[in-house]
Scaffold this motif. Structure first.
Motif, PDB file in Angstrom:
ATOM      1  N   UNK A  53     -19.270 -33.666  -4.408  1.00 18.64           N
ATOM      2  CA  UNK A  53     -18.322 -33.469  -5.205  1.00 18.64           C
ATOM      3  C   UNK A  53     -18.738 -32.657  -6.593  1.00 18.64           C
ATOM      4  N   UNK A  54     -19.841 -32.431  -6.672  1.00 16.02           N
ATOM      5  CA  UNK A  54     -20.267 -31.574  -7.974  1.00 16.02           C
ATOM      6  C   UNK A  54     -19.839 -30.242  -7.739  1.00 16.02           C
ATOM      7  N   UNK A  55     -18.454 -30.086  -7.918  1.00 19.61           N
ATOM      8  CA  UNK A  55     -17.783 -28.841  -7.374  1.00 19.61           C
ATOM      9  C   UNK A  55     -17.661 -27.963  -8.627  1.00 19.61           C
ATOM     10  N   UNK A  56     -16.891 -26.794  -8.421  1.00 21.23           N
ATOM     11  CA  UNK A  56     -16.297 -25.989  -9.174  1.00 21.23           C
ATOM     12  C   UNK A  56     -15.504 -26.714 -10.236  1.00 21.23           C
ATOM     13  N   UNK A  57     -14.844 -27.647  -9.496  1.00 20.25           N
ATOM     14  CA  UNK A  57     -13.645 -28.377 -10.465  1.00 20.25           C
ATOM     15  C   UNK A  57     -14.407 -29.004 -11.521  1.00 20.25           C
ATOM     16  N   UNK A  58     -15.403 -29.605 -11.232  1.00 19.58           N
ATOM     17  CA  UNK A  58     -16.251 -30.313 -12.303  1.00 19.58           C
ATOM     18  C   UNK A  58     -16.642 -29.356 -13.459  1.00 19.58           C
ATOM     19  N   UNK A  59     -17.246 -28.251 -12.915  1.00 20.27           N
ATOM     20  CA  UNK A  59     -17.830 -27.271 -13.722  1.00 20.27           C
ATOM     21  C   UNK A  59     -16.642 -26.653 -14.651  1.00 20.27           C
ATOM     22  N   UNK A  60     -15.390 -26.493 -14.310  1.00 18.62           N
ATOM     23  CA  UNK A  60     -14.614 -25.860 -15.072  1.00 18.62           C
ATOM     24  C   UNK A  60     -13.644 -26.810 -15.550  1.00 18.62           C
ATOM     25  N   UNK A  61     -13.883 -28.272 -15.701  1.00 18.83           N
ATOM     26  CA  UNK A  61     -12.957 -29.275 -16.313  1.00 18.83           C
ATOM     27  C   UNK A  61     -12.878 -29.171 -17.882  1.00 18.83           C
ATOM     28  N   UNK A  62     -11.830 -29.323 -18.263  1.00 19.02           N
ATOM     29  CA  UNK A  62     -11.685 -29.359 -19.678  1.00 19.02           C
ATOM     30  C   UNK A  62     -12.103 -30.528 -20.562  1.00 19.02           C
ATOM     31  N   UNK A  63     -11.933 -30.149 -21.947  1.00 16.27           N
ATOM     32  CA  UNK A  63     -12.266 -31.516 -22.632  1.00 16.27           C
ATOM     33  C   UNK A  63     -11.134 -32.664 -22.261  1.00 16.27           C
ATOM     34  N   UNK A  64     -11.974 -33.809 -22.147  1.00 13.68           N
ATOM     35  CA  UNK A  64     -11.423 -34.942 -21.541  1.00 13.68           C
ATOM     36  C   UNK A  64     -10.229 -35.290 -22.378  1.00 13.68           C
TER      37      UNK A  64
END
Lengths: 355, 86
Positions: A53-64
């Motif tokens: 799950x170290x996917x593109x989604x994690x790389x592109x996630x915004x400020x929490x």
């Protein structure tokens, strides 16, 4: 002549086609490489794979803080899955909000501290700090010669502007201006005394130092991406996924209380604390900053920080600065509290006192 | 015919130069990354951070606060907090 021209054009066309083909091939090769790597990252959701799950989604996630509730849930789900796979134990990443009407403050009695460093070790265990290569510790215990301490109580109230026969001009005369009231200097302090050294040494004070949780934190102002910020309880926290590792905050901190992950942290799975918080003790990655959060994962649930619980002599006190009946407020009201002479209007919420 | 050969030759020359440049850059990056990845470098950098903290604290002087100082400080902290919450 015209034949020659036609031939040249023909050859030019051939060259153009060649280039086009070449670029086309490069494009296809690049796209297929990207697609393959992306697909492999997306597919590798197997629980035994540390990178699951170290996917593109994690790389592109915004400020929490700015994410929607659904996105936050998804981000936490991804992290829990990854940590569970990586450390081979069920790991939870909490998103418990800051309690209302609380401003955390901390007080440490330097006359009681015996320099045993149990707070350091408790902090390392609780907060999943790197154990080796590199060793990361958020608390450092300074050993300061007792000779550095001088204090005269009768001079405490001296040194303020006084009226004189020439009128009240607000000019400071005498008192602290010429004969300082004293204090404690950290000159000649040591921090690397061996773990097996007998403590306390009667000639020394022990002063544990850590993040001062400034009310006006310079580190927060320095962060170019607002990855570090002051939470509603006055604790300075970091969104590790949003941190770009520029270390501006480290430069800005007058207490040098922040630690940078120069390498991939080494956290043995058997020593990993699986109860984590997104802004607190979840395992960090290489290239991000970390620091004390007053054990946010505990304090947001009404518990005390780990360092306080580990202290065998009760030198550490923690509480709500908004509550006049809290330990910290009582200490501020009744004890001899110190401030830093060089304090740069940062207003630390970590107080040193003598009980 | 001679012209075409020349164009091809210059194209391959440029391509070879580009490949060489990319390879050299790649090698340099790998060299730098490998150096910064070495355990020795990581430990040195981390120890340096700890030393910086020690040095920062060596310059600190704790001064006792009067009741007035404490009141002013607490007022400032609470004011700042309330402004932040508003």
């Amino acid at each position: 002549m015209s034949d020659e021209k036609a031939e040249t054009n023909n050859k030019k066309d051939n060259v153009d086609t060649g280039r086009r083909n070449f670029l086309k091939n490069v494009g296809i090769a690049g796209a297929s490489t990207l697609a393959t790597s992306n697909a492999s990252a997306s597919i590798s959701t197997d629980d035994t794979n540390p990178d699951a799950e170290t996917t593109l989604e994690e790389w592109t996630q915004g400020h929490f803080v700015l994410m929607s509730e659904d996105d936050k849930k998804a981000a936490i789900g991804r992290l829990e899955k990854r940590y569970t796979a990586q450390y081979k134990k069920k790991t939870t990443v909490s998103n418990a909000p800051a309690p209302e009407g609380v401003l955390f403050g901390y007080a440490l009695d330097i006359s009681k501290c015996i320099g045993c460093r149990r707070c350091v070790h408790a902090c390392v265990q609780e907060n999943n700090q790197s154990r080796t290569n590199p060793v990361i510790q958020w608390i450092q215990v300074m050993k300061i010669p007792k000779g550095n301490f001088s204090f005269s109580a009768d001079k405490m109230e001296e040194g303020y502007p006084e009226s004189s026969e020439f009128g009240d001009h607000g000019v400071q005369v005498g008192g602290n201006a010429y004969t300082p009231v004293g204090g404690l200097s950290a000159e000649h302090a040591q921090s690397y005394y061996p773990d097996d050294e007998m403590v306390p040494d009667k000639d020394y004070f022990y002063v544990p130092v850590q993040c001062q949780q400034c009310e006006k934190p310079p580190c927060v102002k320095a962060c170019p991406v607002r990855a570090t910020f002051r939470d509603p309880n006055g604790v300075v926290v970091i969104d590790y996924n949003w941190c770009i590792g520029c270390r501006m905050c480290q430069l800005a901190c007058p207490y040098q209380a922040r630690r940078f992950n120069w390498g991939e942290p080494n956290l043995p799975p058997e020593e990993m604390n699986p109860k984590t918080h997104y802004f607190g003790n979840r395992p960090r990655m290489r290239g991000v900053m970390e620091k004390c959060t007053f054990c946010l994962q505990r304090t947001r649930e009404g518990r005390n920080p780990a360092c306080l619980e580990a202290c065998p002599v009760g030198a550490r006190k923690f509480g709500n600065l908004l509550d006049p009946e809290s330990d910290v407020r009582k200490i501020l009201a009744k004890k001899k509290v110190f401030r830093f002479k060089e304090e740069m209007s940062t207003y630390p919420k970590f107080f040193y006192y003598i009980g | 015919m001679t012209k075409t050969d020349k164009t091809k030759r210059s194209f391959f020359k440029k391509a070879a130069a580009a490949v060489g440049l990319v390879a050299a850059a790649n090698y340099l990056v790998k060299f730098i990354v490998a150096r910064s990845n070495s355990i020795h470098a990581i430990n040195d950098n981390s120890a340096n951070d700890v030393n910086k903290q020690k040095n920062a604290w060596l310059q600190k002087q704790f001064a006792p606060m009067t009741d007035n100082d404490k009141k002013q400080m607490l007022d400032e902290i609470l004011d700042s907090h309330n402004k932040n919450r508003a």
